[in-house]
Scaffold this motif. Structure first.
Motif, short mmCIF file in Angstrom:
data_model
loop_
_atom_site.label_atom_id
_atom_site.label_comp_id
_atom_site.label_asym_id
_atom_site.label_seq_id
_atom_site.Cartn_x
_atom_site.Cartn_y
_atom_site.Cartn_z
N ALA A 133 0.82 -1.22 0.00
CA ALA A 133 0.00 0.00 0.00
C ALA A 133 0.85 1.26 0.00
O ALA A 133 0.60 2.19 -0.77
CB ALA A 133 -0.94 -0.01 1.21
N VAL A 134 1.85 1.31 0.87
CA VAL A 134 2.67 2.52 1.00
C VAL A 134 3.47 2.79 -0.27
O VAL A 134 3.55 3.93 -0.74
CB VAL A 134 3.59 2.42 2.23
N LEU A 135 4.06 1.74 -0.84
CA LEU A 135 4.89 1.93 -2.03
C LEU A 135 4.10 1.85 -3.33
O LEU A 135 4.64 2.13 -4.40
CB LEU A 135 6.03 0.89 -2.05
N ALA A 136 2.84 1.44 -3.23
CA ALA A 136 1.98 1.29 -4.41
C ALA A 136 2.62 0.39 -5.46
O ALA A 136 2.71 0.73 -6.63
CB ALA A 136 1.61 2.67 -5.00
N VAL A 137 3.07 -0.78 -4.99
CA VAL A 137 3.70 -1.77 -5.87
C VAL A 137 3.13 -3.15 -5.57
O VAL A 137 2.61 -3.40 -4.48
CB VAL A 137 5.25 -1.82 -5.73
N ASP A 138 3.27 -4.04 -6.53
CA ASP A 138 2.88 -5.43 -6.36
C ASP A 138 4.06 -6.19 -5.78
O ASP A 138 5.13 -6.23 -6.38
CB ASP A 138 2.46 -6.01 -7.71
N ILE A 139 3.87 -6.75 -4.61
CA ILE A 139 4.93 -7.51 -3.94
C ILE A 139 4.52 -8.97 -3.99
O ILE A 139 3.46 -9.35 -3.49
CB ILE A 139 5.13 -7.01 -2.49
N GLN A 140 5.36 -9.78 -4.62
CA GLN A 140 5.06 -11.20 -4.85
C GLN A 140 5.43 -12.06 -3.66
O GLN A 140 6.58 -12.07 -3.23
CB GLN A 140 5.81 -11.69 -6.10
N LYS A 141 4.45 -12.80 -3.13
CA LYS A 141 4.69 -13.72 -2.02
C LYS A 141 5.14 -15.08 -2.55
O LYS A 141 4.67 -15.54 -3.59
CB LYS A 141 3.42 -13.94 -1.21
N ALA A 142 6.05 -15.70 -1.80
CA ALA A 142 6.51 -17.05 -2.14
C ALA A 142 7.17 -17.64 -0.89
O ALA A 142 7.29 -16.96 0.14
CB ALA A 142 7.52 -17.01 -3.29
N GLU A 143 7.57 -18.88 -0.99
CA GLU A 143 8.37 -19.49 0.06
C GLU A 143 9.75 -19.74 -0.53
O GLU A 143 9.87 -20.23 -1.65
CB GLU A 143 7.75 -20.79 0.55
N PHE A 144 10.77 -19.38 0.22
CA PHE A 144 12.14 -19.56 -0.24
C PHE A 144 12.94 -20.12 0.91
O PHE A 144 12.93 -19.55 2.01
CB PHE A 144 12.73 -18.23 -0.73
N MET A 145 13.59 -21.24 0.69
CA MET A 145 14.39 -21.90 1.71
C MET A 145 13.58 -22.14 2.98
O MET A 145 14.05 -21.94 4.10
CB MET A 145 15.67 -21.11 1.99
N GLY A 146 12.31 -22.51 2.81
CA GLY A 146 11.45 -22.85 3.92
C GLY A 146 10.87 -21.68 4.69
O GLY A 146 10.27 -21.87 5.74
N GLU A 147 11.05 -20.45 4.19
CA GLU A 147 10.54 -19.27 4.87
C GLU A 147 9.62 -18.47 3.96
O GLU A 147 9.89 -18.34 2.77
CB GLU A 147 11.70 -18.35 5.29
N PRO A 148 8.53 -17.90 4.53
CA PRO A 148 7.71 -17.00 3.72
C PRO A 148 8.49 -15.74 3.39
O PRO A 148 9.10 -15.13 4.27
CB PRO A 148 6.50 -16.70 4.61
N GLN A 149 8.48 -15.39 2.12
CA GLN A 149 9.14 -14.17 1.67
C GLN A 149 8.25 -13.47 0.67
O GLN A 149 7.48 -14.10 -0.04
CB GLN A 149 10.50 -14.50 1.03
N ALA A 150 8.37 -12.16 0.62
CA ALA A 150 7.62 -11.35 -0.34
C ALA A 150 8.63 -10.44 -1.02
O ALA A 150 9.31 -9.65 -0.37
CB ALA A 150 6.54 -10.55 0.36
N PHE A 151 8.72 -10.58 -2.33
CA PHE A 151 9.80 -9.95 -3.09
C PHE A 151 9.40 -8.60 -3.67
O PHE A 151 8.38 -8.49 -4.36
CB PHE A 151 10.25 -10.89 -4.22
#
Length: 126
Positions: free
Chosen positions: A24-42
């Motif tokens: 919301a703050v940056l007005a960008v699409d941040i992609q969620k995924a799991e990487f190396m067993g951890e939730p990450q949003a790129f």
């Protein structure tokens, strides 16, 4: 070395809340995924740019007093708009847009997770 930084991770205790905040703050699409067993949003990036993610991990703890990163907002207008959206999305602005001379403008925020984050924009060409 082209850039001193090539990757950053912003720790989150409430992953979905942090992703919603930055989206919301940056007005960008941040992609969620799991990487190396951890939730990450790129954050958006390409192979030539610095990249980073919001990460929920036992190895990371949100902090207002640790390393300070500055997110590149591109333009002064984007910086101003992002700062305007911080508080309505659960964060806090603790340094409004500030002129730092030739390097441009910065603002400092506290995100929903307790991280201190900087926003930066270059001065427009005159």
């Amino acid at each position: 070395m082209q850039n001193a930084i090539n990757w950053f991770e912003i720790p989150a205790t409430d992953f979905d809340r942090a992703v919603a905040f930055y989206s919301a703050v940056l007005a960008v699409d941040i992609q969620k995924a799991e990487f190396m067993g951890e939730p990450q949003a790129f954050f958006p990036m390409d192979r030539e740019s610095v990249g980073g993610a919001i990460v929920k991990s036992d190895r990371l703890t949100p902090s207002a007093t640790g390393t300070l990163i500055y997110l590149n907002l591109g333009t002064v207008e984007n910086l101003e708009q992002a700062l305007e959206r911080v508080e309505s999305n659960g964060g806090k602005v603790y340094m409004p847009k500030t002129d730092i001379g030739d390097p441009g403008f910065i603002g400092l925020i506290l995100d929903t997770e307790g991280n201190s984050i900087g926003f930066h924009a270059l001065k427009p060409n005159e």
